[in-house]
Design a protein around this motif. Structure first.
Motif, short mmCIF file in Angstrom:
data_model
loop_
_atom_site.label_atom_id
_atom_site.label_comp_id
_atom_site.label_asym_id
_atom_site.label_seq_id
_atom_site.Cartn_x
_atom_site.Cartn_y
_atom_site.Cartn_z
N THR A 282 0.87 -1.17 0.00
CA THR A 282 0.00 0.00 0.00
C THR A 282 0.90 1.22 0.00
N TRP A 283 0.82 1.98 -1.05
CA TRP A 283 1.71 3.13 -1.22
C TRP A 283 1.01 4.42 -0.84
N TYR A 284 1.73 5.29 -0.16
CA TYR A 284 1.22 6.59 0.26
C TYR A 284 2.12 7.67 -0.31
N LEU A 285 1.51 8.66 -0.94
CA LEU A 285 2.25 9.79 -1.48
C LEU A 285 2.17 10.93 -0.47
N GLY A 286 3.32 11.31 0.06
CA GLY A 286 3.38 12.38 1.04
C GLY A 286 4.04 13.61 0.43
N LYS A 287 3.43 14.75 0.67
CA LYS A 287 3.99 16.01 0.16
C LYS A 287 4.37 16.89 1.34
N ILE A 288 5.58 17.43 1.25
CA ILE A 288 6.07 18.29 2.33
C ILE A 288 6.34 19.69 1.79
N GLU B 108 8.10 19.18 -1.95
CA GLU B 108 8.69 17.92 -2.37
C GLU B 108 7.69 16.79 -2.14
N ALA B 109 7.83 15.71 -2.92
CA ALA B 109 6.95 14.55 -2.79
C ALA B 109 7.77 13.29 -2.56
N TYR B 110 7.28 12.43 -1.67
CA TYR B 110 7.92 11.16 -1.35
C TYR B 110 6.86 10.07 -1.37
N LEU B 111 7.26 8.86 -1.73
CA LEU B 111 6.35 7.72 -1.76
C LEU B 111 6.85 6.70 -0.74
N VAL B 112 5.96 6.31 0.19
CA VAL B 112 6.33 5.33 1.20
C VAL B 112 5.34 4.17 1.19
N GLN C 266 6.76 20.82 6.96
CA GLN C 266 5.38 20.49 7.27
C GLN C 266 4.92 19.41 6.30
N LEU C 267 4.25 18.41 6.81
CA LEU C 267 3.63 17.40 5.97
C LEU C 267 2.27 17.99 5.57
N ILE C 268 2.15 18.40 4.31
CA ILE C 268 0.93 19.11 3.91
C ILE C 268 -0.11 18.20 3.27
N ASN C 269 0.29 17.01 2.82
CA ASN C 269 -0.67 16.10 2.21
C ASN C 269 -0.15 14.68 2.30
N LEU C 270 -1.06 13.76 2.59
CA LEU C 270 -0.73 12.34 2.63
C LEU C 270 -1.92 11.59 2.06
N ALA C 271 -1.72 10.91 0.94
CA ALA C 271 -2.82 10.22 0.28
C ALA C 271 -2.36 8.89 -0.27
N LYS C 272 -3.29 7.93 -0.30
CA LYS C 272 -2.98 6.64 -0.91
C LYS C 272 -2.77 6.85 -2.40
N MET C 273 -1.81 6.12 -2.94
CA MET C 273 -1.56 6.15 -4.37
C MET C 273 -1.77 4.74 -4.89
#
Length: 171
Positions: A3-9, A25-29, A53-60
């Motif tokens: 399950t991948w989550y795209l996090g934007k900081i 910046e965007a990271y995938l975890v 700041q973690l401004i967005n975290l969504a499933k990808m």
């Protein structure tokens, strides 16, 4: 299945002129929940970026993530449609799958996908798009982390400390 989550900081950095510039910046975890994804984001990013700041975290929704050993840090998202035949309706059906792959250019992405998907003739690569993802962090089981580090079970450490204390008391 991962399950991948795209996090934007977002953070601010001073440029050469001395003014503050906002950086996104965007990271995938890979994580099992939003909570773990948030924690992993902080693990990954905190070492390089002190105040963010973690401004967005969504499933990808990704069917597959391919890590190519080509040294490229550019990530592309590809849409691959698998063609299946529906026996009931007697029609071809196209099932879309999103895949992520690192490469230097779209041509390399296409060639790597053809190599990784093998001899299947029942697919179409319909889209290849550049992403803003800087780093992809797959899940590593804890027992694998223990093998890589200088870690020991707590029971061993406590037993060693007790042995040292008893030796000191006997002297």
């Amino acid at each position: 299945m991962a399950t991948w989550y795209l996090g934007k900081i977002r953070y601010q950095r001073e440029d050469e002129a001395g003014s503050l510039k906002t950086i996104n910046e965007a990271y995938l975890v890979d994580a099992v929940s939003y909570t773990e994804a948030e924690a992993r984001m902080f693990e990954v990013v905190a070492s390089n970026t002190p105040d963010f700041q973690l401004i967005n975290l969504a499933k990808m929704k990704l069917s597959e993530v391919f890590f190519e050993e080509n040294g490229s840090e550019i990530w592309y998202k590809a849409k691959v449609q698998y063609i299946t035949f529906d026996e009931k309706t007697q029609k071809e059906k196209k099932v879309p799958h999103m895949m992520l792959i690192n490469a230097d250019n779209p041509k390399d992405v296409y060639e790597a996908l053809v190599k990784n998907l093998g001899n299947l003739n029942d697919y179409l690569i319909t889209d290849i798009n550049l992403t803003t993802i800087l780093e992809v962090c797959p899940y590593v089981p804890e027992n694998e982390l223990l093998k890589k580090g200088n870690f020991r079970p707590v029971a061993e450490v406590l037993a060693e400390q007790e042995t040292k204390l008893s030796e000191q008391a006997n002297q």
